[in-house]
Design a protein around this motif. Structure first.
Motif, mmCIF file in Angstrom:
data_model
loop_
_atom_site.group_PDB
_atom_site.id
_atom_site.type_symbol
_atom_site.label_atom_id
_atom_site.label_comp_id
_atom_site.label_asym_id
_atom_site.label_seq_id
_atom_site.Cartn_x
_atom_site.Cartn_y
_atom_site.Cartn_z
ATOM 1 N N ARG A 10 5.939 33.911 -7.836
ATOM 2 C CA ARG A 10 5.081 33.601 -6.689
ATOM 3 C C ARG A 10 5.391 34.576 -5.572
ATOM 4 N NH1 ARG A 10 6.489 28.813 -9.181
ATOM 5 N NH2 ARG A 10 4.730 27.449 -9.608
ATOM 6 N N PRO A 11 4.443 34.767 -4.695
ATOM 7 C CA PRO A 11 4.720 35.685 -3.584
ATOM 8 C C PRO A 11 5.877 35.160 -2.742
ATOM 9 C CG PRO A 11 2.648 34.519 -3.266
ATOM 10 C CD PRO A 11 3.090 34.221 -4.645
ATOM 11 N N GLU A 12 6.553 36.065 -2.089
ATOM 12 C CA GLU A 12 7.715 35.671 -1.303
ATOM 13 C C GLU A 12 7.310 34.697 -0.225
ATOM 14 O OE1 GLU A 12 10.517 38.642 0.232
ATOM 15 O OE2 GLU A 12 10.010 39.753 -1.602
#
Lengths: 184, 1021
Positions: free
Chosen positions: B846-848
């Motif tokens: 997942r994106p940060e």
């Protein structure tokens, strides 16, 4: 797709033929003759397109050609190629030849058909356009020629080093030569 | 011994090279063939040498001779030898020779597989390049299968030079081995965004070629191409992309609207691209481009000095117009004058293009005028190709859509007759079939046609005069048949009969003679019938005698058909003569031989035949092939244009009542139509009474001057007549209209435009029996590129298909999952969120900044019926076990008035196979690996596998990412590597239907799972 690339002179003598589809030798010659016949009877100031001859696929294919001094450059293409694109490509091809041979003339093509093939191979691959940027083409061709030269050079220096006159001394040398070339 | 070899090879150093050969050929102009044959002998000697330099020189010379037309296939093996030289110089010579003269049936090609593989993985980029170039020219299905994996690996080579060649050659591989398309496609797509412009252009090139064959599969790439189109500056790429969009827009109309703006920008920026944008998406766009094209053409035709580049533009403009014509005929028609002007151009290519356009230019109003113009061109044209083209075009435009535009068939027949005067045309049969078609289908024209044909037959010697005109004598076939079949309309049947029995006829081709004989018999019947009405019986007997005198000529014919018919009819006539001598009336009975009418049959008449009872057309005749089999076949159909046929809509569903109603309506219509002749018993009369035609002279030709073939003035005359007829009609109509207006005043009236003469107002003088029925829809092909159906979730709203799970080579713990989302409902889907319940082992990246349970937003929305692809990256700790992950997809369904939140649960299945990566391996490395002893062994047996061994291998290669290391008879070793570097080696043996697989791997659990999966793959088939 490009189906064939032909170069012939004003008398219909083939200077280069590259077919991207297989025909036997006789058909190839017939195609060259037919194409020459179609192209040569056209005036100078007409357009550069004409429908293909019967042999090369009839009206689904187009002949796109340019006439330079004594040579005709003819590309036979299908409908997925842009007409102007191919005209441009022929121009790039000729300019590249000009750069590589330094003022190209028919004689260059006559005596160095293998080199012309090598240049063409950097532009068109298996009937599809590979590269249209002239500088890129020349860089790759030069690099390959340099490689070829370096290979020939070591061969020539080797020959020079072994005077052929002295057969006795040659025996050992040439044995060395054979092993050297085998391992290279 | 060694000395001798050395000496020989040193001598050979001074052999002829290519330049010497060329020089030699030029110096031997007179006895070139002889010189070349001595050269070939020399080359044969050189090829026997051991020195590779000498061999390469010889092969180089052979390549030149091949260009001159000499067969060099005998040296194929030597070419392979030179190809396998370790020196680049010689290798290049070898590959060039191979690319010039190898082809699929060259048997030594199979010897090259390993050599090519070695070259492909050579550290020197030019060795690889030369091998790829050569391979592109002579790739065979076998080579494609064996090398597909190697080439795929090269697609991500570090050097752009290799990458672009590898990408380009993939197209050839796909053609020869379609199964490779699926595994290679994701990588091909990646290359569209390659940093190197050359690679990008190659990828665009390949996808364009693929999309030309089957555009539907590439619709999902449209956004990507759109981006490329707006950002790219490379003309070549732009042209290709525009061509690609040309193939896509018919499938996705909205795309067209989106394209208008960037395209118009492009057109303004670079005028020369316009030639290639051939999709015309909307009216506004069209007008922009069309006006430009028109301006261009008019500009170029206005210039006095036709320079070549202007001619080029003119040609391209006409070409573009012909594309536009298909979709927007009206807008092209306004440029009619311009196009007709181009017909006079001195350049044949331009004239031909203009001719193509004429097809769409014609209407009832201008057909005669256009054809008249073309006829003038026919007279002027030099060169048979152009004239033949003109002839076919004339017939094409006249006969298009069931003679829709022909208002006067007498005019058409006379045009056809005029065309027969063309010298040396190849299209005699075309004219003949038109004559037959018109005469059979247009009843009213028969009288006229028969008269014309009789004249033709009388002047047959003109047509058969010289051998050059042989093509045209086909026309006599039609003439004879028409005269025979409709002989009751003949003015002077006796004269025609004599013309048909002339000795000269025997020089005609056999099939025409046969028709002559048969129709002479028909004519004979008519003549007898006429003559027996008279009291004098000698005339009838004389006719019989004429037949008996002339027919033996045909009995002796070399053609069997002629012989048979002639002898049959001869005997018949002899019998008739006997009866005549006994004063028996025979005419009636002879006529009965040819009684009844031959009717045209509709191409779809079969539909009318009732299906016999008990015949179920949908039932299988043989058992259908099993499901898994057909799935396996699917890849082969990737290029196929046709979709598996849908069962045709039933036509029988219209109930009886409806049919009766329609029939009634049709009869009513026919009764009201003065031009409809078929149902009326006295067709002849109806024709003469038809308003507007009575002043057409029925027979205008003076038969007493038999040598004059009706000529140009004939058809001209019809143009005038037609004009008069129309005027009269218009007058009639006005009268009617007045009446109508009166009616209108008195009560309810119908809407009617009484403007200038419109298309529909021109009523034809003759009706054609239209015998075609509506065509069934042509189904466009549709094939999904979904593959490896590992997780498949489906509701009636959306389908998500995982088509590829691929390990990431750079990072041993990453797996990329590609999912195709397809919107199956009629509403708009948006705000899609993809979420997976992470397990300990595998996690969705997942994106940060987002939490471990947040979903990933899918970066697109889905309009109805559209599919698109998204990729998700997973991090995997251990790869030895297969796993299943549960996940949900949430999305909003937006209708016109409401929007609802929907959810879709799915399972993602990570097989162990998806962690394997196809890696080539050489037999020596392979052997070393096996010897090393740190591999654990395991084996599995598969029973009842019925497929050829190479299919079996291909299947393992493609489903499980293996590559074949070595294959000996029915035994093969295969290799693959996992993303974390585990080696997996297989030894596959087959005997009969049993396949045993012995496997070694440094991770036994992984191995066990992979074997289980292989077993499963084969249990499905």
């Amino acid at each position: 797709m490009i189906k064939a690339i032909l170069i012939f002179n004003n008398h219909g003598k083939p200077r280069l033929s590259k077919f991207y589809e297989h025909y036997n030798e006789d058909t190839e010659q017939q195609i060259i003759r037919e194409t020459f016949h179609l192209v040569s009877k056209r005036d100078e100031n007409v357009c550069n397109f004409l429908e293909g001859g019967m042999l090369i696929g009839g009206s689904d294919y187009k002949l796109i050609y340019r006439h330079y001094a004594t040579l005709y450059f003819v590309f036979c293409v299908d409908s997925s190629e842009s007409e102007l694109g191919i005209l441009d490509l022929i121009q790039v091809f000729v300019e590249t030849l000009d750069k590589c041979f330094e003022n190209v003339c028919e004689l260059d093509l006559i005596f160095h058909v293998d080199k012309v093939h090598n240049i063409l191979a950097e532009m068109v691959m298996g009937g599809m356009v590979l590269e249209t940027n002239m500088n890129e083409i020349i860089t790759q061709v030069d690099a390959q020629n340099k490689m070829e030269k370096s290979e020939v050079m070591c061969f020539v220096t080797f020959i020079n080093q072994c005077p052929c006159l002295d057969i006795c001394s040659m025996q050992g040398h040439c044995f060395a030569f054979h092993t050297a070339s085998a391992s290279r | 011994m060694a000395l001798k070899i050395v000496k020989g090879s040193i001598d050979r150093m001074f052999d002829k090279n290519l330049q010497d050969l060329v020089r030699g050929i030029r110096n031997h102009k007179e006895d070139e063939a002889k010189y070349i044959s001595t050269c070939i002998d020399e080359i044969k000697q050189e090829l026997k040498q051991d020195n590779i330099a000498v061999k390469a020189n010889a092969v180089c010379k052979l390549t030149y001779l091949q260009m001159l037309g000499y067969d060099v296939s005998w040296a194929a093996f030597n070419i392979v030898e030179v190809m396998s030289s370790s020196k680049f110089t010689y290798k290049r010579i070898g590959y060039l020779a191979a690319s010039q003269c190898f082809h699929e049936s060259t048997d030594v090609i199979m010897l090259t597989t390993n050599q090519i593989r070695k070259d492909l993985s050579s550290p020197n980029q030019y060795d690889t390049g030369v091998a790829l170039t050569g391979l592109s020219c002579f790739v065979t299905p076998d080579l494609a299968r064996d090398l597909a994996n190697d080439i795929m690996t090269l697609m991500s080579h570090t050097k752009p030079y290799i990458r672009k060649k590898a990408v380009l050659i993939m197209y050839k591989v796909f053609l020869k081995y379609p199964e490779s398309l699926r595994p290679a496609f994701p990588r091909l797509k990646e290359k569209l965004e390659d940093p190197d412009p050359g690679v990008q252009s190659a990828a665009v090139n390949v996808i364009c070629e693929l999309a030309r064959r089957n555009p539907k599969n590439y619709l999902s790439l449209a956004p990507l191409f759109f981006k490329l189109m707006t950002s790219s500056t490379n003309n070549w790429v732009l042209i290709k992309i525009i061509k690609l969009f040309g193939a896509l827009t018919p499938l996705e109309p909205r795309l067209g609207k989106k394209l208008i703006e960037p395209l118009t920008n492009l057109i303004h920026r670079k005028i020369h691209i316009f030639s290639s944008h051939k999709m015309l998406c909307s009216q506004s766009h069209l007008i922009v481009s069309l006006s430009r094209i028109a301006v261009l053409i008019s500009l170029s035709s206005g210039m006095p000095n036709h320079s070549a580049s202007i001619q080029v533009m003119k040609y391209l403009g006409l070409l573009a117009m012909s594309k536009i014509l298909k979709t927007h005929p009206k807008s092209v028609q306004s440029h009619k004058d311009l196009i007709l002007q181009c017909l006079d151009d001195k350049d044949e290519s331009i004239r031909l293009r203009a001719l193509d356009l004429l097809y769409g230019m014609v209407s009832k109003k201008n057909l005669m005028e256009i054809v008249k113009k073309l006829m003038l061109h026919v007279d002027k044209a030099e060169g048979t190709t152009y004239r033949d083209e003109l002839l076919t075009k004339i017939i094409d435009i006249c006969s298009q859509s069931n003679y829709q535009y022909i208002t006067n068939f007498e005019w058409y027949i006379s045009i056809l007759v005029e065309l027969t005067r063309l010298e040396g045309t190849r299209h005699g049969h075309l004219i003949a079939s038109q004559m037959l078609d018109v005469a059979i289908r247009v009843r009213a024209i028969r009288v006229f046609a028969v008269a014309q044909m009789a004249t033709l037959l009388d002047n047959a010697h003109l047509l058969t005069g010289n051998m050059q005109r042989m093509g045209i004598c086909e026309v006599l076939y039609a003439a004879a048949w028409i005269c025979g079949e409709f002989s009751e309309h003949l003015e002077n049947p006796m004269q025609t009969l004599e013309a048909m029995l002339r000795p000269k006829v025997a020089t005609l081709p056999g099939h025409i003679q046969a028709v002559y004989v048969q129709n002479a018999a028909k004519l004979f019947a008519t003549v007898l019938k006429n003559q027996e009405g008279n009291t004098d019986s000698t005339a009838a007997q004389e006719t019989s005698q004429l037949m008996i005198d002339r027919l033996p000529l045909f009995v002796q014919s070399a053609n069997l058909e002629v012989q048979e018919r002639a002898s049959c009819i001869l005997q018949l006539v002899k019998y008739i003569q006997k009866l005549q001598q006994k004063d028996v009336e025979v005419a009636e009975e002879v006529c009965a031989l040819f009684a009844g009418e031959l009717n045209p049959v509709a191409p779809k008449a079969q539909k009318k035949v009732p299906v016999p009872e008990g015949l179920d057309l949908d039932a299988w005749i043989n058992e259908p092939p099993s499901e898994s089999e057909s799935e396996d076949e699917q890849p082969k159909a990737i290029f196929a244009k046709e979709e598996p046929k849908h069962s045709r809509p039933r036509h029988t569903e219209v109930d009886e009542k409806e049919l009766a109603r329609r029939r009634e309506a049709r009869k009513q219509e026919q009764a009201n139509n003065p031009f409809y002749i078929k149902a009326s018993p006295s067709s002849q009369k109806a024709y003469q009474e038809a308003p507007g035609v009575e002043h057409i002279p029925v027979v205008q030709i003076d038969l007493s001057v038999p040598l004059k073939v009706p000529g140009l003035p004939m058809s001209d005359q019809y143009v005038k007549l037609e004009e008069e007829r129309r005027q009269k009609e218009r007058a009639d109509k006005k009268k009617k209209e007045k009446k109508k207006r009166k009616e209108k005043r008195s009560g309810r009236g119908r809407k009617h435009d009484s403007g200038p003469e419109s298309e529909e107002d021109i009523t034809p003088a003759h009706m054609v029996d239209i015998v075609t029925e509506e065509m069934p829809e042509v189904h466009r092909s549709c094939l999904n590129i979904t593959m490896n159906l590992k997780g498949n979730a489906r509701t009636n709203m959306i389908s998500a298909k995982v088509y590829d799970i691929q390990g990431n080579l750079q990072d041993g713990s990453q797996v990329v999952v590609s999912v195709i989302f397809e919107n199956k409902c009629d509403s708009f889907l948006k705000s899609m969120e993809f979420n997976v319940l992470d397990s300990l082992n595998s996690k969705l990246q997942r994106p940060e900044g987002s939490g471990p349970h947040d979903g990933l937003t899918v970066p697109f929305q889905l309009p109805p019926g559209v599919s698109n692809e998204a990729r998700f990256v997973f991090t995997v700790q251990s790869i030895v076990m297969p796993q299943k992950l549960k996940g949900t997809l949430t999305f909003i369904v937006k209708n016109e008035d409401s929007s609802t939140h929907e959810k879709l649960d799915f399972k993602l299945h990570f097989t162990c196979t998806s962690y394997l990566i196809t890696t080539p391996c050489y037999s020596d490395a392979f052997a070393k690996l096996l010897e090393s002893g740190d591999l654990k062994c395991s084996s599995v047996r598969l029973e009842g596998v019925i497929m050829p061994f190479h299919h079996l291998l291909a299947r393992i290669c493609f489903h499980h990412h293996f590559s074949v290391v070595e294959r000996i008879d029915s035994c093969a070793s295969m290799y693959s590597r996992s993303i974390q570097g585990h080696h997996v080696c297989l030894l596959v043996k087959t005997s009969g239907q049993t396949v045993s697989i012995d496997a070694k791997c440094d991770e036994p659990t992984l191995l066990g799972n992979v074997l289980d999966e292989i077993k499963q793959t084969f249990s499905q088939c």
